[in-house]
Motif scaffolding. Sequence first.
Motif, short mmCIF file in Angstrom:
data_model
loop_
_atom_site.label_atom_id
_atom_site.label_comp_id
_atom_site.label_asym_id
_atom_site.label_seq_id
_atom_site.Cartn_x
_atom_site.Cartn_y
_atom_site.Cartn_z
N CYS A 49 0.84 -1.20 0.00
CA CYS A 49 0.00 0.00 0.00
C CYS A 49 0.87 1.25 0.00
O CYS A 49 0.66 2.17 -0.79
N TYR A 50 1.89 1.26 0.85
CA TYR A 50 2.80 2.42 0.91
C TYR A 50 3.65 2.55 -0.35
O TYR A 50 4.14 3.63 -0.66
N ALA A 51 3.82 1.46 -1.07
CA ALA A 51 4.59 1.50 -2.32
C ALA A 51 3.71 1.87 -3.52
O ALA A 51 4.21 2.00 -4.63
N GLY A 52 2.40 2.03 -3.29
CA GLY A 52 1.50 2.39 -4.38
C GLY A 52 1.19 1.24 -5.31
O GLY A 52 0.85 1.46 -6.47
N GLN A 53 1.30 0.02 -4.82
CA GLN A 53 1.08 -1.17 -5.65
C GLN A 53 -0.39 -1.57 -5.68
O GLN A 53 -1.16 -1.28 -4.75
N ALA A 54 -0.76 -2.27 -6.77
CA ALA A 54 -2.09 -2.84 -6.89
C ALA A 54 -2.23 -3.94 -5.84
O ALA A 54 -1.24 -4.59 -5.50
N PRO A 55 -3.40 -4.15 -5.32
CA PRO A 55 -4.66 -3.50 -5.63
C PRO A 55 -4.93 -2.23 -4.82
O PRO A 55 -5.98 -1.61 -4.97
N TRP A 56 -4.02 -1.84 -3.96
CA TRP A 56 -4.26 -0.76 -3.00
C TRP A 56 -4.33 0.61 -3.65
O TRP A 56 -4.83 1.57 -3.04
N ASN A 57 -3.89 0.74 -4.88
CA ASN A 57 -3.91 2.03 -5.57
C ASN A 57 -5.12 2.20 -6.48
O ASN A 57 -5.20 3.16 -7.22
N THR A 58 -6.07 1.26 -6.41
CA THR A 58 -7.29 1.35 -7.23
C THR A 58 -8.52 1.15 -6.34
O THR A 58 -8.45 0.57 -5.26
N VAL A 59 -9.65 1.62 -6.84
CA VAL A 59 -10.92 1.55 -6.10
C VAL A 59 -11.50 0.14 -6.21
O VAL A 59 -11.45 -0.49 -7.26
N GLY A 60 -12.07 -0.33 -5.09
CA GLY A 60 -12.72 -1.63 -5.04
C GLY A 60 -14.23 -1.49 -4.93
O GLY A 60 -14.79 -0.40 -5.07
N PRO A 61 -14.91 -2.59 -4.61
CA PRO A 61 -16.38 -2.58 -4.51
C PRO A 61 -16.88 -1.84 -3.27
O PRO A 61 -16.14 -1.62 -2.32
N ASP A 62 -18.16 -1.47 -3.30
CA ASP A 62 -18.77 -0.77 -2.16
C ASP A 62 -18.84 -1.65 -0.92
O ASP A 62 -18.74 -1.16 0.20
N ARG A 63 -19.05 -2.95 -1.10
CA ARG A 63 -19.11 -3.87 0.03
C ARG A 63 -18.51 -5.20 -0.41
O ARG A 63 -19.17 -5.98 -1.09
#
Length: 168
Positions: free
Chosen positions: A149-163
Motif C-alpha cells: 500500500c505504501y509503495a502504491g502497488q495494486a490493488p491498494w492504488n485502485t478503487v474496489g467494490p462498495d461492500r
Amino acid sequence: MKTTLFYGPWQCRREFMNNCQKECARESLPLKGCMWLADFKFDWEGSLVLLPVPVEAGSRYGIYHCCCDYPTLPKVKKEVERKKWDGIRESFRQKWSKKFGEWPEEGDMSWPGHHIRDLWHGGDPVDPNNIIPAQPAVHDEYGRQYPGCYAGQAPWNTVGPDRPYTDN
C-alpha cells in the motif's frame, strides 16, 4: 449493543479513496494507496423510554487506512513508540470492552491491537481512534500488505467494490 467485526484487507471503495486523497493533500503528501481494514457492525435492541415499544437499530462503520507518503521513523524511535503502547495495552482493552463489548480473544490469548496508522509511519501509539482489535492471522496479513500500500502497488492504488463481503 452487539458489535460484529468484519475484516479485510480489501480495496477501498470510492468514498474512502476520495477521503484519503483529501487527507494526504491536507498534509501535502501524495496518496500511494488505501486499504479498507475492517467494518464494524453495531446492532442495538431496546425499548423507547416514553412508549414500551421494542426497538432495533444498527449501523456500520468502515475502518480504512490512507497510505500517504509518510516519512518513516528510525528503528529506535519506533521502539520508543511501541513501549508507549505496551504501557497502556491492558487499560486500553478494558476501556474498549466497556464501550463495544469484550475485547476478542483466541483461546487464552487476547487479539493484538492493530495500529491503523502504523508506528513505523508515525501513527500515534496510544490514540484510541488509531487502534482496533484484529485476529492474529488478520493482523499478520495487514503487516504483509501495508508495504504494498505504501509503495502504491495494486490493488491498494485502485478503487474496489462498495461492500466486498457478505454478512448473511
